[in-house]
Design a protein around this motif. Structure first.
Motif, PDB file in Angstrom:
ATOM      1  N   LEU A 162      25.328   1.787  47.891  1.00  0.00           N
ATOM      2  CA  LEU A 162      23.893   2.024  47.942  1.00  0.00           C
ATOM      3  C   LEU A 162      23.713   3.327  48.716  1.00  0.00           C
ATOM      4  CD1 LEU A 162      21.001   1.197  47.355  1.00  0.00           C
ATOM      5  CD2 LEU A 162      21.034  -0.221  49.421  1.00  0.00           C
ATOM      6  N   VAL A 163      23.316   4.390  48.013  1.00  0.00           N
ATOM      7  CA  VAL A 163      23.419   5.758  48.533  1.00  0.00           C
ATOM      8  C   VAL A 163      22.077   6.295  49.011  1.00  0.00           C
ATOM      9  CG1 VAL A 163      24.166   8.102  48.003  1.00  0.00           C
ATOM     10  CG2 VAL A 163      25.309   6.163  46.911  1.00  0.00           C
ATOM     11  N   PHE A 164      22.119   6.964  50.179  1.00  0.00           N
ATOM     12  CA  PHE A 164      20.953   7.666  50.709  1.00  0.00           C
ATOM     13  C   PHE A 164      21.354   9.119  50.985  1.00  0.00           C
ATOM     14  CE2 PHE A 164      20.661   3.233  52.094  1.00  0.00           C
ATOM     15  CZ  PHE A 164      19.467   2.871  51.488  1.00  0.00           C
ATOM     16  N   ASP A 165      20.516  10.048  50.527  1.00  0.00           N
ATOM     17  CA  ASP A 165      20.825  11.471  50.670  1.00  0.00           C
ATOM     18  C   ASP A 165      20.371  12.065  51.993  1.00  0.00           C
ATOM     19  OD1 ASP A 165      22.215  12.059  48.290  1.00  0.00           O
ATOM     20  OD2 ASP A 165      20.333  12.019  47.166  1.00  0.00           O
ATOM     21  N   ASP A 166      19.522  11.347  52.717  1.00  0.00           N
ATOM     22  CA  ASP A 166      19.076  11.858  54.011  1.00  0.00           C
ATOM     23  C   ASP A 166      18.574  10.699  54.859  1.00  0.00           C
ATOM     24  OD1 ASP A 166      16.132  11.472  53.444  1.00  0.00           O
ATOM     25  OD2 ASP A 166      16.582  12.996  51.925  1.00  0.00           O
ATOM     26  N   TYR A 167      18.417  10.971  56.145  1.00  0.00           N
ATOM     27  CA  TYR A 167      18.045   9.927  57.094  1.00  0.00           C
ATOM     28  C   TYR A 167      16.638   9.362  56.846  1.00  0.00           C
ATOM     29  CZ  TYR A 167      17.465   7.541  61.574  1.00  0.00           C
ATOM     30  OH  TYR A 167      17.240   6.595  62.541  1.00  0.00           O
ATOM     31  N   PRO A 168      15.621  10.215  56.606  1.00  0.00           N
ATOM     32  CA  PRO A 168      14.278   9.654  56.396  1.00  0.00           C
ATOM     33  C   PRO A 168      14.204   8.678  55.223  1.00  0.00           C
ATOM     34  CG  PRO A 168      14.122  11.996  56.857  1.00  0.00           C
ATOM     35  CD  PRO A 168      15.583  11.694  56.660  1.00  0.00           C
ATOM     36  N   LEU A 208      26.661   0.596  52.362  1.00  0.00           N
ATOM     37  CA  LEU A 208      25.573   1.540  52.605  1.00  0.00           C
ATOM     38  C   LEU A 208      26.156   2.928  52.872  1.00  0.00           C
ATOM     39  CD1 LEU A 208      23.248  -0.515  55.008  1.00  0.00           C
ATOM     40  CD2 LEU A 208      23.217  -0.415  52.503  1.00  0.00           C
ATOM     41  N   ILE A 209      25.655   3.933  52.203  1.00  0.00           N
ATOM     42  CA  ILE A 209      26.186   5.295  52.330  1.00  0.00           C
ATOM     43  C   ILE A 209      25.074   6.256  52.734  1.00  0.00           C
ATOM     44  CG2 ILE A 209      27.160   7.257  51.063  1.00  0.00           C
ATOM     45  CD1 ILE A 209      28.779   5.311  49.420  1.00  0.00           C
ATOM     46  N   LEU A 210      25.334   7.006  53.794  1.00  0.00           N
ATOM     47  CA  LEU A 210      24.443   8.102  54.206  1.00  0.00           C
ATOM     48  C   LEU A 210      25.243   9.393  54.132  1.00  0.00           C
ATOM     49  CD1 LEU A 210      21.785   9.187  55.403  1.00  0.00           C
ATOM     50  CD2 LEU A 210      22.788   8.799  57.674  1.00  0.00           C
ATOM     51  N   ARG A 211      24.707  10.376  53.432  1.00  0.00           N
ATOM     52  CA  ARG A 211      25.409  11.645  53.314  1.00  0.00           C
ATOM     53  C   ARG A 211      24.511  12.801  53.732  1.00  0.00           C
ATOM     54  NH1 ARG A 211      26.325  10.775  46.902  1.00  0.00           N
ATOM     55  NH2 ARG A 211      24.219  11.205  46.119  1.00  0.00           N
ATOM     56  N   ARG A 252      29.395   0.317  56.264  1.00  0.00           N
ATOM     57  CA  ARG A 252      28.543   1.496  56.228  1.00  0.00           C
ATOM     58  C   ARG A 252      29.434   2.736  56.280  1.00  0.00           C
ATOM     59  NH1 ARG A 252      25.370  -1.338  60.937  1.00  0.00           N
ATOM     60  NH2 ARG A 252      27.272  -2.601  60.772  1.00  0.00           N
ATOM     61  N   LEU A 253      29.128   3.700  55.464  1.00  0.00           N
ATOM     62  CA  LEU A 253      30.001   4.856  55.258  1.00  0.00           C
ATOM     63  C   LEU A 253      29.178   6.138  55.329  1.00  0.00           C
ATOM     64  CD1 LEU A 253      32.816   5.975  54.269  1.00  0.00           C
ATOM     65  CD2 LEU A 253      31.984   5.579  51.948  1.00  0.00           C
ATOM     66  N   SER A 254      29.662   7.119  56.119  1.00  0.00           N
ATOM     67  CA  SER A 254      28.890   8.361  56.244  1.00  0.00           C
ATOM     68  C   SER A 254      29.766   9.496  56.752  1.00  0.00           C
ATOM     69  CB  SER A 254      27.706   8.175  57.200  1.00  0.00           C
ATOM     70  OG  SER A 254      28.152   8.110  58.539  1.00  0.00           O
ATOM     71  N   ASP A 255      29.224  10.715  56.653  1.00  0.00           N
ATOM     72  CA  ASP A 255      29.862  11.866  57.286  1.00  0.00           C
ATOM     73  C   ASP A 255      29.229  12.158  58.641  1.00  0.00           C
ATOM     74  OD1 ASP A 255      27.471  12.778  56.170  1.00  0.00           O
ATOM     75  OD2 ASP A 255      28.435  14.067  54.688  1.00  0.00           O
ATOM     76  N   ALA A 256      28.438  11.211  59.138  1.00  0.00           N
ATOM     77  CA  ALA A 256      27.831  11.307  60.463  1.00  0.00           C
ATOM     78  C   ALA A 256      28.770  10.707  61.511  1.00  0.00           C
ATOM     79  CB  ALA A 256      26.491  10.572  60.476  1.00  0.00           C
ATOM     80  N   ARG A 257      28.291  10.703  62.763  1.00  0.00           N
ATOM     81  CA  ARG A 257      28.973   9.997  63.856  1.00  0.00           C
ATOM     82  C   ARG A 257      28.167   8.740  64.187  1.00  0.00           C
ATOM     83  NH1 ARG A 257      28.382  12.118  68.465  1.00  0.00           N
ATOM     84  NH2 ARG A 257      26.530  13.306  67.862  1.00  0.00           N
ATOM     85  N   LEU A 308      32.130  12.616  49.032  1.00  0.00           N
ATOM     86  CA  LEU A 308      31.035  11.697  49.356  1.00  0.00           C
ATOM     87  C   LEU A 308      29.751  12.104  48.637  1.00  0.00           C
ATOM     88  CD1 LEU A 308      30.498   9.190  51.179  1.00  0.00           C
ATOM     89  CD2 LEU A 308      29.605  10.769  52.895  1.00  0.00           C
ATOM     90  N   GLY A 309      29.600  13.397  48.374  1.00  0.00           N
ATOM     91  CA  GLY A 309      28.418  13.884  47.675  1.00  0.00           C
ATOM     92  C   GLY A 309      28.378  13.519  46.206  1.00  0.00           C
TER      93      GLY A 309
END
Length: 579
Positions: free
Chosen positions: A412-418, A437-440, A472-477, A500-501
């Protein structure tokens, strides 16, 4: 170490104060303008005290007083102390993230030392990014340096509950979202979770990085474990002031302390502590500043052989840093992993690590476990690789629900935090506990600054069903106080074209922590087609520091330093020049 290599005439500060010329006159007259007599600086080591105190940094509230304790120690040892205020990075307030400014503080510290007439430095930090930043700057400057950690705050308390900063905030926030916690109770938790000055008392990034500083040999023995309000902290501060004067005479520089083996000690200690995932980025950056090719492989190697033995939240089940201090602190813990440490490494004391921990004892075997009875059988962190993260990503297995350590689920992909934040509270969101859950676009360039967004909130719909963890998976910390099945620091990040993109909703993500793999179950031909369609998002900064950061920041697996600040591996650190 008793051999003094420096003499008054070879002090660096003498290049400002000693010459009988017009510039020397100017330096001396301006010192006298401030009320100092020549007897206070002539022939004495000038000690810079880089202080990261500010009115909006609760971790460093006490530094306004502690700097006076450091000065007292410097004066007692025959030095001349000068306080140099530096950028103060308050983790709780700085937006979008303090990580955006870690390198700025590192530059601040380096240049403060380079341009002023100082012979050695006491570094005062503790809040997450301040420790690596100050050490990076001091390492690049090359002057004798000692670190004074802020120390953890006291345990939190609310209605009989012992609260841990960060960790319990996430826990009770989910309870509030689920309707279990009332508004009045929530206010009570806010007032009880942080009861004194000092850093987070969980094993978050602050305690992780100060422990690493001690394991590196850059603090006095036991300094990283002392609670901020404890009288021992006052005495440690003044002792650090006395010791730095001796270090100047001994010419005991970071280059003589921060060897590759010292960094291996730091990584070993981090694993046994149940460290923050952020440790990987910071230690890689610090190691490379010191000229050592520290990498993800060093962490993975240590992870396989060093168990977590510090039973401190969030990897542990109930204890906090105050308990860890009473149980013997870091020197005591290091005695239990002696076989994994290089005990002959030099430290700021002028003695070896082995000599520093000699005689240290553990006073509570549940807080500091034995290697035969660990909190977690492997180290704190796991490095995963696969077609989703060719250059690696990071997870804290001991802080996750064990059922997610081997898992396959739809993305389930999200392209930005907002957009993620808005969707998470939608109770009609099409999501199950098996989703990934994916945030990129939240990495070093995409964030920018790689914010701590990696512990994505559990969707409200699932929270009400009692779900408290999912992959949960992301390129964030994420915050070092966070927990859960969060996979972070995916490298290369999506913003620069990382795989990831290319993920789409419904793609199957497969995770196997034992095998250290993470994969996107999509064939290569389809990925190539998606890559041809991919477009880089717009930059968020067009001017100033943010623009410079975006242009020069390195990827997570390289430590997120600026490309123009990295030391070539093996190259000597040059002494600062004066023009």
């Amino acid at each position: 170490m008793t051999t003094h290599k420096k003499t008054p005439d070879t002090l660096r500060s003498a290049r400002w104060f000693a010459p009988d010329d017009l510039r020397g006159f100017g330096h001396r007259s301006r010192a006298m303008q401030m009320g100092y007599a020549p007897e206070e600086w002539a022939g004495r080591p000038v000690i810079g005290i880089v202080n990261t105190w500010s009115d909006i940094n609760p971790c460093h509230t006490h530094f306004k007083q502690r700097v006076e304790d450091v000065k007292r120690g410097v004066l007692q040892a025959g030095g001349f102390p000068i306080e140099l205020p530096a950028l103060s990075l308050a983790e709780q307030y700085v937006k979008p993230t303090t990580m955006l400014y870690r390198n700025m503080l590192a530059m601040d510290a380096e240049e403060l030392l380079r341009c002023h007439p100082v012979d050695g430095v006491v570094l005062m930090g503790g809040c997450d990014k301040t420790t690596p930043a100050l050490l990076m700057g001091a390492t690049s400057a090359g002057l004798p340096a000692i670190y004074v950690p802020a120390g953890p705050m006291l345990r939190g308390n609310w209605q009989g509950h012992t609260l841990g900063s960060g960790s319990d905030a996430w826990k009770f926030w989910d309870d509030r979202r689920a309707g279990i916690i009332t508004e009045q109770q929530w206010i009570g938790i806010q007032g009880g979770i942080a009861r004194s000055h000092g850093t987070c008392m969980t094993m978050g990034t602050a305690s992780t990085m100060t422990a690493i500083a001690e394991a590196l040999g850059m603090t006095l023995p036991g300094a990283s474990s002392i609670p901020a309000p404890d009288a021992n902290h006052v005495r440690m501060s003044s002792e650090s002031g006395r010791r730095i004067v001796e270090m100047v005479w001994e010419d005991l520089t970071p280059a003589r302390i921060q060897t590759r083996k010292a960094f291996e000690n730091a990584i070993t200690v981090a694993m046994a502590m149940g460290c923050s995932t952020n440790a990987i980025i910071h230690v890689i950056a610090q190691g490379r500043r010191a000229g050592h090719d520290i990498s993800l492989d060093d962490f993975e190697k240590a992870s396989r052989k060093v168990p977590v033995i510090a039973n401190v939240r969030p990897s542990g089940d109930k204890y906090l840093m105050e308990d860890f201090f009473y149980a013997g602190g870091l020197p005591a813990m290091m005695t239990r992993i002696r076989e994994h440490l290089h005990l002959d490494e030099m430290t700021v004391t002028g003695r070896t690590l082995g000599q520093n921990i000699e005689g240290a004892a553990v006073y509570n075997d549940d807080v500091i476990r034995t290697v035969e009875n660990p909190v977690y059988a492997e180290g704190s962190l796991a490095v995963l690789r696969g077609n989703l993260a060719p250059d690696g990503c990071v997870m804290k297995p001991g802080a996750a629900d064990p059922r997610f350590l081997k898992h396959s689920g739809p993305a389930l992909v999200f392209d930005d935090y907002p957009s993620m934040k808005a969707a998470i509270d939608d109770e009609n969101l099409d999501v199950t506990a098996d989703h990934v859950l994916i945030l990129r676009n939240a990495g070093p360039q995409g964030g920018p600054g790689m914010p701590e967004w990696g512990m994505l909130p559990i969707p409200k719909k699932l929270v009400k069903q009692g779900v408290r963890d999912m992959v949960r998976l992301s390129d964030a910390r994420m915050s070092g106080t966070s927990y859960g099945a969060c996979i972070l620091h995916v490298s290369p990040e999506s913003y620069v074209g990382g795989p990831l993109g290319l993920v789409r909703n419904g793609d199957i993500i497969t995770l196997d922590v034992d095998a250290r793999t993470i994969s996107l179950d999509v064939d290569d031909a389809e990925l190539q087609r998606r890559r041809a369609e991919w477009r880089q998002p717009e930059r968020r900064y067009e001017r100033g520091y943010g623009w410079m950061f975006s242009k020069h920041i390195e990827q997570a697996d390289q430590g997120c330093d600026f490309d123009f600040l990295r030391t070539d591996f093996g190259a000597p650190v040059r002494e600062p020049d004066i023009f």
